[in-house]
Design a protein around this motif. Structure first.
Motif, PDB file in Angstrom:
ATOM      1  N   ASP A   1       1.173  -1.153  -0.035  1.00 45.07           N
ATOM      2  CA  ASP A   1       0.183  -0.045  -0.173  1.00 45.07           C
ATOM      3  C   ASP A   1       1.178   1.339   0.037  1.00 45.07           C
ATOM      4  O   ASP A   1       0.819   2.078  -0.699  1.00 45.07           O
ATOM      5  N   SER A   2       2.012   1.225   0.924  1.00 45.10           N
ATOM      6  CA  SER A   2       3.196   2.413   0.709  1.00 45.10           C
ATOM      7  C   SER A   2       2.970   2.612  -0.401  1.00 45.10           C
ATOM      8  O   SER A   2       3.537   3.990  -1.212  1.00 45.10           O
ATOM      9  N   VAL A   3       3.987   1.322  -0.942  1.00 47.49           N
ATOM     10  CA  VAL A   3       4.496   1.459  -2.339  1.00 47.49           C
ATOM     11  C   VAL A   3       3.287   2.676  -3.137  1.00 47.49           C
ATOM     12  O   VAL A   3       3.734   3.243  -4.024  1.00 47.49           O
ATOM     13  N   ILE A   4       1.916   2.219  -3.230  1.00 50.17           N
ATOM     14  CA  ILE A   4       1.059   2.366  -4.464  1.00 50.17           C
ATOM     15  C   ILE A   4       1.088   3.469  -4.738  1.00 50.17           C
ATOM     16  O   ILE A   4       0.984   4.607  -5.202  1.00 50.17           O
ATOM     17  N   ALA A   5       0.727   4.337  -2.642  1.00 51.01           N
ATOM     18  CA  ALA A   5       0.648   5.440  -2.681  1.00 51.01           C
ATOM     19  C   ALA A   5       1.750   6.937  -2.831  1.00 51.01           C
ATOM     20  O   ALA A   5       1.559   7.985  -3.467  1.00 51.01           O
ATOM     21  N   ILE A   6       2.981   6.216  -2.736  1.00 54.34           N
ATOM     22  CA  ILE A   6       4.021   7.514  -2.912  1.00 54.34           C
ATOM     23  C   ILE A   6       4.459   6.998  -4.885  1.00 54.34           C
ATOM     24  O   ILE A   6       4.354   7.928  -5.303  1.00 54.34           O
ATOM     25  N   LEU A   7       3.381   6.227  -5.590  1.00 50.30           N
ATOM     26  CA  LEU A   7       3.729   6.397  -6.652  1.00 50.30           C
ATOM     27  C   LEU A   7       2.080   7.216  -7.252  1.00 50.30           C
ATOM     28  O   LEU A   7       2.469   7.722  -8.278  1.00 50.30           O
ATOM     29  N   ARG A   8       1.595   6.937  -6.344  1.00 48.86           N
ATOM     30  CA  ARG A   8      -0.052   7.775  -7.122  1.00 48.86           C
ATOM     31  C   ARG A   8       0.599   9.507  -6.961  1.00 48.86           C
ATOM     32  O   ARG A   8       0.211   9.996  -7.287  1.00 48.86           O
ATOM     33  N   GLY A   9       1.130   9.336  -5.581  1.00 52.70           N
ATOM     34  CA  GLY A   9       1.752  10.875  -5.152  1.00 52.70           C
ATOM     35  C   GLY A   9       1.858  11.840  -6.155  1.00 52.70           C
ATOM     36  O   GLY A   9       2.531  12.669  -6.380  1.00 52.70           O
ATOM     37  N   SER A  10       3.442  10.664  -6.570  1.00 55.08           N
ATOM     38  CA  SER A  10       4.476  11.790  -7.384  1.00 55.08           C
ATOM     39  C   SER A  10       3.734  11.723  -8.640  1.00 55.08           C
ATOM     40  O   SER A  10       4.742  12.762  -9.789  1.00 55.08           O
ATOM     41  N   THR A  11       2.749  10.810  -9.301  1.00 56.18           N
ATOM     42  CA  THR A  11       2.049  12.261 -10.455  1.00 56.18           C
ATOM     43  C   THR A  11       1.707  13.529 -10.042  1.00 56.18           C
ATOM     44  O   THR A  11       1.504  13.899 -11.228  1.00 56.18           O
ATOM     45  N   PHE A  12       1.068  12.977  -8.675  1.00 56.40           N
ATOM     46  CA  PHE A  12       0.831  15.133  -8.831  1.00 56.40           C
ATOM     47  C   PHE A  12       1.358  16.088  -8.863  1.00 56.40           C
ATOM     48  O   PHE A  12       0.973  17.227  -9.024  1.00 56.40           O
TER      49      PHE A  12
ATOM     50  N   PRO B   1       8.773  12.241 -15.880  1.00 57.14           N
ATOM     51  CA  PRO B   1       7.679  11.069 -15.387  1.00 57.14           C
ATOM     52  C   PRO B   1       8.085  10.213 -13.935  1.00 57.14           C
ATOM     53  O   PRO B   1       9.344  10.198 -13.023  1.00 57.14           O
ATOM     54  N   ILE B   2       7.299   9.691 -13.838  1.00 51.55           N
ATOM     55  CA  ILE B   2       6.917   8.474 -12.679  1.00 51.55           C
ATOM     56  C   ILE B   2       8.560   7.589 -12.526  1.00 51.55           C
ATOM     57  O   ILE B   2       9.156   7.168 -11.563  1.00 51.55           O
ATOM     58  N   GLY B   3       8.621   7.203 -13.732  1.00 45.50           N
ATOM     59  CA  GLY B   3       9.582   6.354 -14.372  1.00 45.50           C
ATOM     60  C   GLY B   3      11.407   6.684 -14.388  1.00 45.50           C
ATOM     61  O   GLY B   3      12.471   6.695 -15.010  1.00 45.50           O
ATOM     62  N   ALA B   4      11.101   8.128 -13.707  1.00 42.39           N
ATOM     63  CA  ALA B   4      12.170   9.390 -14.485  1.00 42.39           C
ATOM     64  C   ALA B   4      14.067   7.856 -14.202  1.00 42.39           C
ATOM     65  O   ALA B   4      14.364   8.295 -14.653  1.00 42.39           O
TER      66      ALA B   4
ATOM     67  N   GLY C   1      -6.061   5.621  -9.008  1.00 40.98           N
ATOM     68  CA  GLY C   1      -5.686   6.492  -8.660  1.00 40.98           C
ATOM     69  C   GLY C   1      -4.762   7.643  -8.651  1.00 40.98           C
ATOM     70  O   GLY C   1      -4.912   8.551  -7.931  1.00 40.98           O
ATOM     71  N   GLU C   2      -3.827   7.281  -9.842  1.00 40.65           N
ATOM     72  CA  GLU C   2      -2.780   8.119 -10.149  1.00 40.65           C
ATOM     73  C   GLU C   2      -3.537   9.751 -11.129  1.00 40.65           C
ATOM     74  O   GLU C   2      -4.637   9.749 -11.263  1.00 40.65           O
ATOM     75  N   ASN C   3      -2.766  11.191 -11.037  1.00 38.14           N
ATOM     76  CA  ASN C   3      -3.500  12.171 -10.439  1.00 38.14           C
ATOM     77  C   ASN C   3      -4.298  12.461 -12.756  1.00 38.14           C
ATOM     78  O   ASN C   3      -3.756  11.372 -13.352  1.00 38.14           O
ATOM     79  N   THR C   4      -5.909  12.564 -12.864  1.00 40.47           N
ATOM     80  CA  THR C   4      -6.161  12.533 -13.997  1.00 40.47           C
ATOM     81  C   THR C   4      -5.510  13.347 -15.635  1.00 40.47           C
ATOM     82  O   THR C   4      -5.109  12.689 -16.350  1.00 40.47           O
ATOM     83  N   HIS C   5      -4.893  14.279 -14.294  1.00 45.99           N
ATOM     84  CA  HIS C   5      -4.132  15.353 -15.409  1.00 45.99           C
ATOM     85  C   HIS C   5      -2.638  14.560 -16.297  1.00 45.99           C
ATOM     86  O   HIS C   5      -2.629  14.208 -17.383  1.00 45.99           O
ATOM     87  N   TYR C   6      -2.407  13.616 -15.157  1.00 46.82           N
ATOM     88  CA  TYR C   6      -1.067  12.897 -15.877  1.00 46.82           C
ATOM     89  C   TYR C   6      -1.389  11.915 -16.582  1.00 46.82           C
ATOM     90  O   TYR C   6      -0.808  11.509 -17.864  1.00 46.82           O
ATOM     91  N   ALA C   7      -2.286  10.969 -16.241  1.00 47.14           N
ATOM     92  CA  ALA C   7      -2.814   9.719 -17.387  1.00 47.14           C
ATOM     93  C   ALA C   7      -3.523  10.641 -18.278  1.00 47.14           C
ATOM     94  O   ALA C   7      -2.802   9.724 -19.029  1.00 47.14           O
ATOM     95  N   ASP C   8      -3.391  11.237 -18.194  1.00 48.47           N
ATOM     96  CA  ASP C   8      -4.689  12.359 -19.461  1.00 48.47           C
ATOM     97  C   ASP C   8      -3.531  12.465 -20.774  1.00 48.47           C
ATOM     98  O   ASP C   8      -3.214  12.051 -21.800  1.00 48.47           O
ATOM     99  N   VAL C   9      -1.924  12.940 -20.259  1.00 48.07           N
ATOM    100  CA  VAL C   9      -0.831  13.277 -21.008  1.00 48.07           C
ATOM    101  C   VAL C   9       0.070  12.403 -21.268  1.00 48.07           C
ATOM    102  O   VAL C   9       0.467  12.037 -22.325  1.00 48.07           O
ATOM    103  N   LEU C  10       0.372  11.673 -19.958  1.00 49.31           N
ATOM    104  CA  LEU C  10       1.390  11.505 -20.186  1.00 49.31           C
ATOM    105  C   LEU C  10       0.946   9.518 -19.812  1.00 49.31           C
ATOM    106  O   LEU C  10       2.020   9.003 -19.442  1.00 49.31           O
TER     107      LEU C  10
END
Lengths: 282, 82
Positions: free
Chosen positions: A80-91, A179-182, A234-243
């Motif tokens: 859950d922590s990793v998922i939260a960190i990944l989600r947060g990094s998209t914001f 990006p999150i995979g930078a 649950g990533e940032n919507t704008h991030y998901a739409d563009v990247l």
């Protein structure tokens, strides 16, 4: 009872959850050993005492199942922590994209849904001059160049790396975001240029528990990816739409790192836990 | 459901169902049962291609035993011919 002493521990749903997590982390080893022992004993007893071929065969089947279960590795799951960190990094990147669009610039968005799996389908119809490009690694980092206006085909990655990190109001062609995979090129043991993209995607996406399975079909400079049982969202919507969504964005970063080419996400289709996308290497 | 869980579940069904059917048909040749197990195992593994700790030693062992038993049986039958 002293203050702070919680008294005797009682059985609760938390214990069940902990036991389940423990079992999952241990994989199927315990189940496998039990099945092998039971199956072996059962088949020997059936053969020597009962003289029954079907029961002997049933014991052998149990043993086969046990050996198979024991040979499977631990089930990987992103915590859950990793998922939260990944989600947060998209914001953070999402906020940059919000600023750009708030200033009146219309960014190119990913096509979603209706993907034709024929690799050549629609590629000629898609205008990629304004599409975000995952750039080959530089100084161990992957960057994404987001054009704010259609760019010339001759624009190389070096010029894109020089782009400003935010919209400065001048006549810039685009901006550079991370990006999150930078930092993916910094993963030790990740295949280098010319290596296996499939193995690297397995390493980054499956071994880390982001999805349970990934398939890759390659035709020319197009890669079709199918990630199954995706566990992050649950990533940032704008991030998901563009990247792209988290797994697709990570996959594009991996491909850019391995192929050392620019990568464009042509489209993405989400069906529950299944993500299908097409990546174009240029 | 996880890929591994689906794999184990389907494999268990594919091992159990032939056992029940052949048992109902009163089949007493163990080779028939074993052949079904080998086919079920290899088919399921081919479809799901699960990640493993080490190489697929179960598949290799099943295949080796099956081939060895087949060769042995055929040779035995040929030798027995008048």
């Amino acid at each position: 009872m002293k203050n702070g002493d919680k008294g005797p521990r009682r059985f609760s749903s938390g214990h069940v959850r902990d036991a389940w997590r423990f079992g999952v982390r241990r994989g199927y080893t315990f189940l496998g050993v039990v099945l092998v022992l039971f199956g072996g004993g059962f088949s020997v007893a059936s053969y020597s005492l009962l003289h029954s071929v079907p029961l002997t065969a049933l014991g052998i089947a149990c043993a086969i199942l046990g050996f198979t279960a024991a040979s499977l590795p631990e089930e990987m799951k992103a915590t859950d922590s990793v998922i939260a960190i990944l989600r947060g990094s998209t914001f953070a990147t999402g906020a940059v994209l919000d600023d750009v669009e708030n200033s009146g610039v219309k960014l190119s968005q990913l096509r979603k849904g209706g993907i034709l799996l024929a690799p050549e389908a629609l590629t000629s119809a898609i205008d990629i001059s304004a599409s975000p490009r995952y750039l080959p690694p530089r100084d161990g980092l992957i960057g994404v160049f987001i054009p704010v206006r259609p760019i010339a085909k001759s624009t190389g990655p070096e010029a894109m790396w020089q782009a400003p990190r935010k919209l400065d109001g001048n006549s810039q062609d685009g901006l550079l975001v991370f990006p999150i995979g930078a930092a993916i090129p910094a993963i030790p043991g990740l295949a280098t240029k010319g290596g296996s993209i499939v193995d690297s995607l397995q390493e980054v996406l499956v071994a880390s528990g982001i999805c349970s399975h990934i398939d890759v079909a390659e035709a020319g400079n197009i890669l079709i990816l199918e990630a199954r049982d995706v566990k992050v969202g649950g990533e940032n919507t704008h991030y998901a739409d563009v990247l792209g969504s988290i797994p697709v964005s990570l996959a594009a970063s991996v491909v850019a790192a391995i192929s050392e080419k620019q990568v464009i996400i042509l489209d993405e289709q989400n069906e529950g836990g299944r993500r299908v996308s097409r990546l174009l290497e240029i | 459901m996880e890929n591994q869980s689906t794999y184990i579940l389907n494999l268990s069904f594919l091992l159990l169902i032939p056992t029940i059917i052949l048992s109902a048909l009163q089949e007493s040749n163990f080779g028939v049962y074993f052949s079904f197990y080998v086919i079920s195992y290899l088919t399921t593994s081919l479809i799901y291609r699960p990640r493993r700790r080490i190489f697929d030693f179960v598949g290799v062992a099943l295949l080796v035993i099956w081939v060895f038993a087949l060769v042995y049986t055929v040779t035995f039958r040929v030798v027995q011919l008048p």
